[in-house]
Design an enzyme around this catalytic site. Structure first.
Site, PDB file in Angstrom:
ATOM      1  N   ILE A   1     -12.809   6.196   0.977  1.00 36.79           N
ATOM      2  CA  ILE A   1     -12.766   5.925  -0.462  1.00 36.79           C
ATOM      3  C   ILE A   1     -12.624   4.426  -0.742  1.00 36.79           C
ATOM      4  CG2 ILE A   1     -10.260   6.151  -0.845  1.00 36.79           C
ATOM      5  CD1 ILE A   1     -11.121   7.935  -3.312  1.00 36.79           C
ATOM      6  N   ALA A   2     -11.979   3.694   0.166  1.00 36.60           N
ATOM      7  CA  ALA A   2     -11.902   2.237   0.009  1.00 36.60           C
ATOM      8  C   ALA A   2     -13.281   1.609   0.125  1.00 36.60           C
ATOM      9  CB  ALA A   2     -10.955   1.646   1.042  1.00 36.60           C
TER      10      ALA A   2
ATOM     11  N   ARG B   1      -4.089  -1.822   9.408  1.00 34.91           N
ATOM     12  CA  ARG B   1      -3.219  -1.983  10.582  1.00 34.91           C
ATOM     13  C   ARG B   1      -3.984  -2.610  11.744  1.00 34.91           C
ATOM     14  NH1 ARG B   1       1.581  -1.309   8.003  1.00 34.91           N
ATOM     15  NH2 ARG B   1       1.869   0.801   7.174  1.00 34.91           N
TER      16      ARG B   1
ATOM     17  N   TYR C   1      -0.217  -5.140   5.685  1.00 36.28           N
ATOM     18  CA  TYR C   1      -0.254  -4.896   4.242  1.00 36.28           C
ATOM     19  C   TYR C   1       0.622  -5.901   3.506  1.00 36.28           C
ATOM     20  CZ  TYR C   1      -2.292  -0.362   5.525  1.00 36.28           C
ATOM     21  OH  TYR C   1      -3.084   0.620   6.034  1.00 36.28           O
TER      22      TYR C   1
ATOM     23  N   HIS D   1       2.269   6.133  -0.602  1.00 33.16           N
ATOM     24  CA  HIS D   1       2.019   5.474  -1.886  1.00 33.16           C
ATOM     25  C   HIS D   1       3.279   4.909  -2.527  1.00 33.16           C
ATOM     26  CE1 HIS D   1      -2.032   7.749  -2.614  1.00 33.16           C
ATOM     27  NE2 HIS D   1      -2.079   6.912  -1.601  1.00 33.16           N
TER      28      HIS D   1
ATOM     29  N   LYS E   1      -5.260   8.637  -6.271  1.00 32.74           N
ATOM     30  CA  LYS E   1      -4.607   9.913  -6.537  1.00 32.74           C
ATOM     31  C   LYS E   1      -4.417  10.696  -5.246  1.00 32.74           C
ATOM     32  CE  LYS E   1      -9.138  11.558  -7.236  1.00 32.74           C
ATOM     33  NZ  LYS E   1      -9.462  10.447  -6.395  1.00 32.74           N
TER      34      LYS E   1
END
Length: 332
Positions: free
Chosen positions: A16-17, A38, A59, A80, A98
């Protein structure tokens, strides 16, 4: 904010990224500034593919980058809360994929931190921003189908073979079809009915490790109106949504990524809409969120925190009814 566009960072460089990054060039007010994974080599390759200026193997390094205005979080659900918190405490606006959290209590913590840090925070329900879905809502609101009586929506793809270590099934990562796929039909019912059901019935099938892998749900609303919703890891569902009224109905093919909708009176097609886009459709969300941030807003009027909480409360209720395992995540 005295600038013309938002510089985005992305963490969690999965499928999705990639879709998100691929669509940024279709916006007028956003650019990809930094990515993090990572695995540093993976971050470097992603940055090169999509033209990001910086790539990080941490991150936190991305959160601390002063050239990043906003962060898109595309990691597993159970991460999240921690990651969105760290990003907001570092001064970043946050768009979190989501489900934004894995429980209502986590969402309460996250919205409290957004208030404390005066940060923009939105759940990435990109389907709400698609023109075809917005057109269908307009048709309903202007009475094109008469009184709304039914919503039928489902989303399912086989996630086979089963493995308790696969992300979709992994209980410690918030596994289960309701958080992974069921949130889409729940969101569509919420969009069109605009209120909570007064009664909930459900049938569920559990995977061997206890997470739900197939669900069928009936929401009953005031006025004898109904939403029939389903999600599945066991099979491919139609993945359409039907909004049905006294005078007609609307069909939205492939609702989660819809590019068109169809309006019927009985069996006759009377109107249709096609956005004719060249993108995957993520750019509508990216553009809207970027504009919110540029205007100094802290929440979205399309996906406000109250809507995200409604999703969380309904999913929690359905998981309890199914008897599925609860996700494991540490409170901050």
């Amino acid at each position: 904010m005295n600038k013309q566009h938002i510089r985005w960072g992305i963490i969690g460089l999965g499928r999705i990224a990639n879709s998100f990054a691929q669509d940024i060039p279709f916006t007028t007010n956003a650019s990809l500034q930094a990515v993090a994974a990572r695995d540093g080599d993976k971050a470097d390759a992603f940055a090169q593919r999509y033209g990001a200026t910086h790539a990080y193997d941490s991150y936190n390094a991305l959160f601390q980058d002063p050239s990043v205005d906003a962060v898109y979080i595309a990691t597993p659900h159970s991460l999240h809360l921690e990651q969105a918190t760290e990003a907001m405490r570092a001064g970043k606006a946050v768009l979190c994929e989501k489900p934004i959290t894995t429980s209502p209590s986590e969402l309460e913590q996250l919205t409290a931190i957004a208030a404390q840090t005066d940060s923009y925070l939105m759940e990435g329900m990109w389907t709400y921003f698609l023109p075809a879905v917005q057109k269908a809502k307009q048709w309903v609101d202007t009475g094109r189908i008469g009184k709304l009586l039914h919503v039928k929506s489902d989303f399912g793809y086989p996630q086979l073979p089963y493995s308790p270590d696969k992300r979709e099934y992994n209980a410690t990562l918030g596994g289960g079809t309701l958080l992974e796929m069921g949130i889409y039909p729940i969101a569509l019912a919420r969009l069109f009915f605009g209120e909570d059901p007064i009664n909930v019935d459900q049938q569920s099938h559990l995977a061997p490790n206890g997470v739900e892998d197939d669900t069928t749900t009936l929401f009953t609303y005031p006025g004898d109106r109904y939403a029939n919703l389903a999600s599945s890891f066991r099979c491919k569902l139609q993945n359409w949504t039907y909004i049905i009224g006294e005078d007609g109905y609307i069909a939205i093919p492939d609702t989660w990524r819809a590019n068109r909708c169809l309006l019927y009176e009985l069996d006759t097609l009377v109107d249709e809409f096609d956005d004719k886009r060249e993108s995957l459709g993520f750019h509508y969300e990216v553009e809207a969120v970027s504009q919110d941030i540029l205007e100094g807003k802290k929440t979205s009027k399309i996906v406000p925190h109250s809507t995200s909480m409604a999703f969380q409360l309904q999913i929690e209720q359905l998981r309890k009814m199914a008897g599925s395992l609860q996700p494991c995540s540490a409170a901050l």
